[in-house]
Design a protein around this motif. Structure first.
Motif, PDB file in Angstrom:
ATOM      1  N   TYR A 130       0.841  -1.193   0.000  1.00 35.72           N
ATOM      2  CA  TYR A 130       0.000   0.000   0.000  1.00 35.72           C
ATOM      3  C   TYR A 130       0.878   1.244   0.000  1.00 35.72           C
ATOM      4  O   TYR A 130       1.983   1.251   0.529  1.00 35.72           O
ATOM      5  CB  TYR A 130      -0.890   0.039   1.241  1.00 35.72           C
ATOM      6  N   ASP A 131       0.356   2.306  -0.589  1.00 33.87           N
ATOM      7  CA  ASP A 131       1.026   3.596  -0.557  1.00 33.87           C
ATOM      8  C   ASP A 131      -0.030   4.686  -0.491  1.00 33.87           C
ATOM      9  O   ASP A 131      -1.221   4.430  -0.631  1.00 33.87           O
ATOM     10  CB  ASP A 131       1.928   3.790  -1.788  1.00 33.87           C
ATOM     11  N   ASP A 132       0.429   5.913  -0.294  1.00 35.28           N
ATOM     12  CA  ASP A 132      -0.513   7.022  -0.192  1.00 35.28           C
ATOM     13  C   ASP A 132      -0.082   8.169  -1.089  1.00 35.28           C
ATOM     14  O   ASP A 132      -0.094   9.323  -0.715  1.00 35.28           O
ATOM     15  CB  ASP A 132      -0.677   7.481   1.259  1.00 35.28           C
ATOM     16  N   GLU A 137      -5.308   6.240  -3.217  1.00 36.22           N
ATOM     17  CA  GLU A 137      -4.412   5.355  -2.474  1.00 36.22           C
ATOM     18  C   GLU A 137      -4.447   5.688  -0.988  1.00 36.22           C
ATOM     19  O   GLU A 137      -4.420   4.789  -0.139  1.00 36.22           O
ATOM     20  CB  GLU A 137      -2.981   5.482  -3.008  1.00 36.22           C
ATOM     21  N   PRO A 190       3.642   2.708  -5.804  1.00 32.98           N
ATOM     22  CA  PRO A 190       3.517   1.300  -5.466  1.00 32.98           C
ATOM     23  C   PRO A 190       4.278   0.372  -6.393  1.00 32.98           C
ATOM     24  O   PRO A 190       4.779  -0.655  -5.977  1.00 32.98           O
ATOM     25  CB  PRO A 190       2.001   1.050  -5.559  1.00 32.98           C
TER      26      PRO A 190
END
Length: 208
Positions: A130-132, A137, A190
């Motif tokens: 996971y990433d933001d 995301e 990601p």
């Protein structure tokens, strides 16, 4: 099989390594991770400041930093229910500041040890892929944090109340009763997360 090694090198917050390992095991099972090797360091602000500066070029202390060392997806099952770690074999390192947890817990309305558990779950999710980097995301990662913290019996409260940022359609597991979290953008997207570092659960003032 989950192998979790936790080393505590700070004195700002008494911690029970067994309790933290159990929280991570619950998180790994909730995510459906097949196997995991996690090395966790519980440190103070000064130590995480050095890591944040040297590895992410951020010259301030933060709450958590994670490094994805290996990620092998389950080729047969793949992601289920939006869980990117489902069936995967992962390896990574998590560095979390207990001192930061002490500072931020009052704003969250819970105990510092619970705040620290949120940091560990955030780091674990980065290792799961996971990433933001984008709003979608960010919402997906927050949804997973909410779901996993719910498994532990907690309801996260984030610094800013922006419920419209993350509509319930982002994830079927979204409880719909949470405030939103601002996350610092990671260094890599990601698709190229292997070996990279990602940091910060909460939006907050820069200190130090």
């Amino acid at each position: 099989m989950y192998e979790i090694d936790i080393v505590n090198s700070q004195q700002a917050l008494p911690v029970d390594e067994t309790e933290l390992a159990a929280a991570l095991e619950t998180a790994l099972r909730a995510e459906g991770v097949g196997s995991a090797v996690l090395s966790v360091s519980i440190v103070g602000n000064a130590a995480i400041h050095v890591i944040n500066r040297d590895h992410l070029q951020h010259d301030y202390p933060t709450d958590v930093i994670s490094f994805q060392l290996d990620f092998y997806p389950d080729k047969e099952d793949g992601s289920q229910g939006g869980r990117r770690g489902f069936g995967a074999s992962i390896e990574g390192e998590i560095v979390a500041s207990a001192e930061m947890a002490v500072e931020m817990a009052a704003d969250a309305g819970w105990e510092p040890i619970t705040e620290l558990k949120l940091y560990l779950i955030h780091g674990m999710l980065h290792i799961c892929g996971y990433d933001d980097l984008t709003p979608d995301e960010q919402c997906l990662m927050r949804d997973r944090e909410r779901a996993i913290m719910g498994e532990l019996g907690y309801t996260p409260v984030y610094a800013e109340d922006r419920p419209d940022d993350c509509p319930a359609t982002i994830s079927p597991m979204n409880s719909g009763n949470m405030t939103a979290n601002d996350s610092v953008e990671p260094e890599e997207p990601p698709s190229s997360n292997l070996g990279s570092g990602s940091s910060s659960v909460r939006s907050r003032r820069t200190i130090g």
